[in-house]
Design an enzyme around this catalytic site. Structure first.
Site, PDB file in Angstrom:
ATOM      1  N   GLN A 247       0.869  -1.186   0.000  1.00  0.00           N
ATOM      2  CA  GLN A 247       0.000   0.000   0.000  1.00  0.00           C
ATOM      3  C   GLN A 247       0.905   1.235   0.000  1.00  0.00           C
ATOM      4  O   GLN A 247       1.953   1.251   0.646  1.00  0.00           O
ATOM      5  CB  GLN A 247      -0.934  -0.022   1.212  1.00  0.00           C
ATOM      6  CG  GLN A 247      -1.920  -1.187   1.225  1.00  0.00           C
ATOM      7  CD  GLN A 247      -2.949  -1.127   0.080  1.00  0.00           C
ATOM      8  OE1 GLN A 247      -3.111  -0.099  -0.568  1.00  0.00           O
ATOM      9  NE2 GLN A 247      -3.630  -2.238  -0.174  1.00  0.00           N
ATOM     10  N   PHE A 274      -6.654 -12.088  -3.042  1.00  0.00           N
ATOM     11  CA  PHE A 274      -5.658 -11.119  -3.525  1.00  0.00           C
ATOM     12  C   PHE A 274      -4.931 -10.561  -2.292  1.00  0.00           C
ATOM     13  O   PHE A 274      -4.894  -9.356  -2.060  1.00  0.00           O
ATOM     14  CB  PHE A 274      -6.308 -10.002  -4.356  1.00  0.00           C
ATOM     15  CG  PHE A 274      -7.129 -10.499  -5.521  1.00  0.00           C
ATOM     16  CD1 PHE A 274      -6.530 -10.742  -6.753  1.00  0.00           C
ATOM     17  CD2 PHE A 274      -8.492 -10.737  -5.385  1.00  0.00           C
ATOM     18  CE1 PHE A 274      -7.290 -11.204  -7.832  1.00  0.00           C
ATOM     19  CE2 PHE A 274      -9.254 -11.201  -6.454  1.00  0.00           C
ATOM     20  CZ  PHE A 274      -8.652 -11.432  -7.678  1.00  0.00           C
ATOM     21  N   GLU A 294      -3.363 -15.680  -2.957  1.00  0.00           N
ATOM     22  CA  GLU A 294      -2.644 -14.648  -3.705  1.00  0.00           C
ATOM     23  C   GLU A 294      -1.998 -15.318  -4.917  1.00  0.00           C
ATOM     24  O   GLU A 294      -1.576 -16.475  -4.837  1.00  0.00           O
ATOM     25  CB  GLU A 294      -1.603 -14.011  -2.756  1.00  0.00           C
ATOM     26  CG  GLU A 294      -0.397 -13.354  -3.388  1.00  0.00           C
ATOM     27  CD  GLU A 294      -0.728 -12.147  -4.278  1.00  0.00           C
ATOM     28  OE1 GLU A 294      -1.593 -11.340  -3.921  1.00  0.00           O
ATOM     29  OE2 GLU A 294      -0.107 -12.057  -5.368  1.00  0.00           O
ATOM     30  N   ASP A 342      -9.424  -7.661  -2.470  1.00  0.00           N
ATOM     31  CA  ASP A 342      -8.665  -6.442  -2.820  1.00  0.00           C
ATOM     32  C   ASP A 342      -7.944  -6.686  -4.144  1.00  0.00           C
ATOM     33  O   ASP A 342      -6.731  -6.851  -4.185  1.00  0.00           O
ATOM     34  CB  ASP A 342      -7.653  -6.147  -1.691  1.00  0.00           C
ATOM     35  CG  ASP A 342      -6.814  -4.909  -1.980  1.00  0.00           C
ATOM     36  OD1 ASP A 342      -7.151  -4.136  -2.892  1.00  0.00           O
ATOM     37  OD2 ASP A 342      -5.801  -4.727  -1.272  1.00  0.00           O
ATOM     38  N   CYS A 368      -8.857  -0.192  -6.090  1.00  0.00           N
ATOM     39  CA  CYS A 368      -8.157   1.012  -6.579  1.00  0.00           C
ATOM     40  C   CYS A 368      -8.780   1.494  -7.884  1.00  0.00           C
ATOM     41  O   CYS A 368      -8.213   2.346  -8.551  1.00  0.00           O
ATOM     42  CB  CYS A 368      -6.673   0.710  -6.774  1.00  0.00           C
ATOM     43  SG  CYS A 368      -6.392  -0.666  -7.893  1.00  0.00           S
TER      44      CYS A 368
END
Ligand SMILES: C[S@@+](CC[C@H](N)C(=O)[O-])C[C@H]1O[C@@H](n2cnc3c(N)ncnc32)[C@H](O)[C@@H]1O
Length: 412
Positions: A247, A274, A294, A342, A368
């Site tokens: 991040q 994720f 992931e 995410d 995002c």
């Protein structure tokens, strides 16, 4: 559109585009202009590249960074903080509304200046040595940014190091890309585009890294590790692989984590999709069992290592899996009472469809990209979820990017 002074066209800016350009009827794109402003200049291929601002907006401010005019790193330094915040919230509201969604929009959390903990600098050799910084707007020219107010002071102070790397290892005409991450044990630096490593270059780089107290220096695929390059996720230390997703600011990470926690407060068995290196999964394991999924195997290994070395966490299982091609299916999802998701900018269409069929009670959705976020939320809402709230998070101050953390819950 009217004629202004000879060869100049006068236009009124109606809105900002997704790259931060002002847009007038036509459309005519005007970089650096704000809604409501009257500007004039020569229009070429639908763009006024060098506008004269005839009537400035009350939202216009003097750029706080002295590099703003030349540097392409920030797009919105000429707009007030309130304007940028309002515009970003509106981007999210419009993306939701385009999908027929409305919800509580919580106040935006904007990271402070000098808080970006990672920067991708460019560096070139020059006759006198080297030049490091960011690219000029829409150009491959490198601009020095010693007083950049976006990145942490440690990153801004890394420019001489980046230049030294270029002197040692950039080819005469090539450009180095140098990803620098702030890290408690010293800067973590990953270089690409340099000369191939040989014995002499390896030794020179090792000496430079030592002089600058680097935690890690990676040259293309080879890591010259010096100290563990830890990141702390709410007190849990993890060593991410070089260049792995992180991040952008510590403040943003904490806000996202608080949002994820709030959305999943009552849950005891969670799946983090994720999951990266465990930004959410590991802190959640302070109170819940977590399964982390992931795509990048090296990130999963880092997460696992972090879990093994931490004290007092509940059980964390993990798998490396491509969630676009091979999403978790309802049978696998049914054992969880909460999901963290995410995804990258493309969103998670396939995985969201499986979550909707599995009817997992609570979802914390981080994104995002407001457009794919809204699309994926619409799928969940159509399947019986309520979008309880959305919180805009701005880790990319003065840029056009915005992120969200949100809560969805299954209705009876
Ligand atoms: C926005 S990042 C979030 C990472 C993590 N949640 C965090 O906050 O640090 C998205 C993550 O998705 C991973 N990813 C991208 N494509 C993927 C795929 N097809 N399947 C699984 N993971 C993927 C990336 O490696 C990255 O770690």
């Amino acid at each position: 559109m009217e004629q202004g002074s000879p060869h100049a066209t006068r236009v009124t800016i109606e809105r900002l585009g997704h790259r931060g350009d002002g847009i007038a009827a036509g459309p005519v794109y005007v970089p650096g202009a704000l809604p409501g402003e009257v500007v004039e200049g020569a229009v070429q291929s639908g763009v006024i590249a060098a506008p004269r601002i005839v009537t400035p907006s009350t939202d216009r401010v003097a750029a706080p960074c002295r590099h703003a005019k030349a540097c392409g790193g920030c797009q919105l330094q000429h707009a007030s903080d309130d304007f940028v915040a309002g515009w970003k919230v509106d981007v999210i509201r419009r993306a939701l509304s385009a999908q027929g969604l409305e919800t509580e929009l919580r106040p935006i959390a904007t990271s402070p200046s000098q808080s970006r903990r990672r920067a991708a600098f460019s560096a070139r050799r020059t006759k006198k040595g080297a030049l490091a910084g960011f690219h000029r707007k829409a150009s491959d020219v490198v601009v020095a940014v010693p007083d950049c107010i976006l990145v942490t002071p440690a990153l801004a102070a890394a420019l001489p190091l980046v230049e030294a790397l270029a002197v040692l290892g950039a080819s005469r005409k090539g450009e180095l890309s140098v990803l620098v991450t702030d890290c408690a044990s010293g800067l973590d630096v990953a270089v690409s585009g340099g000369k191939p490593l040989d014995t002499a270059l390896r030794a020179d780089l090792a000496a430079l890294a030592q002089d600058h107290g680097l935690s890690r220096l990676t040259w293309d695929d080879e890591t010259l590790a010096f100290k563990p390059a830890f990141q702390s996720f709410d007190g849990i230390d993890v060593v991410p692989p070089p260049g792995a997703f992180l991040q952008a600011t510590e403040a943003g990470e904490q806000t996202l984590r608080a949002g994820v926690n709030a959305a999943l407060e009552s849950c005891t068995h969670l799946v983090d999709l994720f999951a990266g290196c465990g930004t959410f999964a590991l802190p959640l394991a302070k109170r819940a069992r977590v399964h982390a999924v992931e795509g990048e195997a090296a990130m999963v290994r880092a997460l696992d290592q972090g879990w093994r070395q931490a004290q007092g966490l509940r059980h964390v299982t993990h798998e490396a899996r491509d969630l676009f091609r091979n999403p978790l299916l309802p049978d696998e999802l049914k054992r969880f009472d909460g999901v963290v998701i995410d995804p990258p900018r493309a969103g998670a269409e396939a995985q969201i469809a499986e979550i909707a069929s599995a009817r997992v009670p609570k979802i914390a959705h981080v994104s995002c990209n407001p457009v794919t976020f809204a699309r994926d939320c619409a799928t969940l809402v159509a399947a019986g979820y309520r979008l309880d709230w959305v919180m805009p998070v701005d880790q990319f101050r003065w840029s056009t990017h915005v992120e969200v953390v949100s809560a969805l819950s299954l209705q009876d």
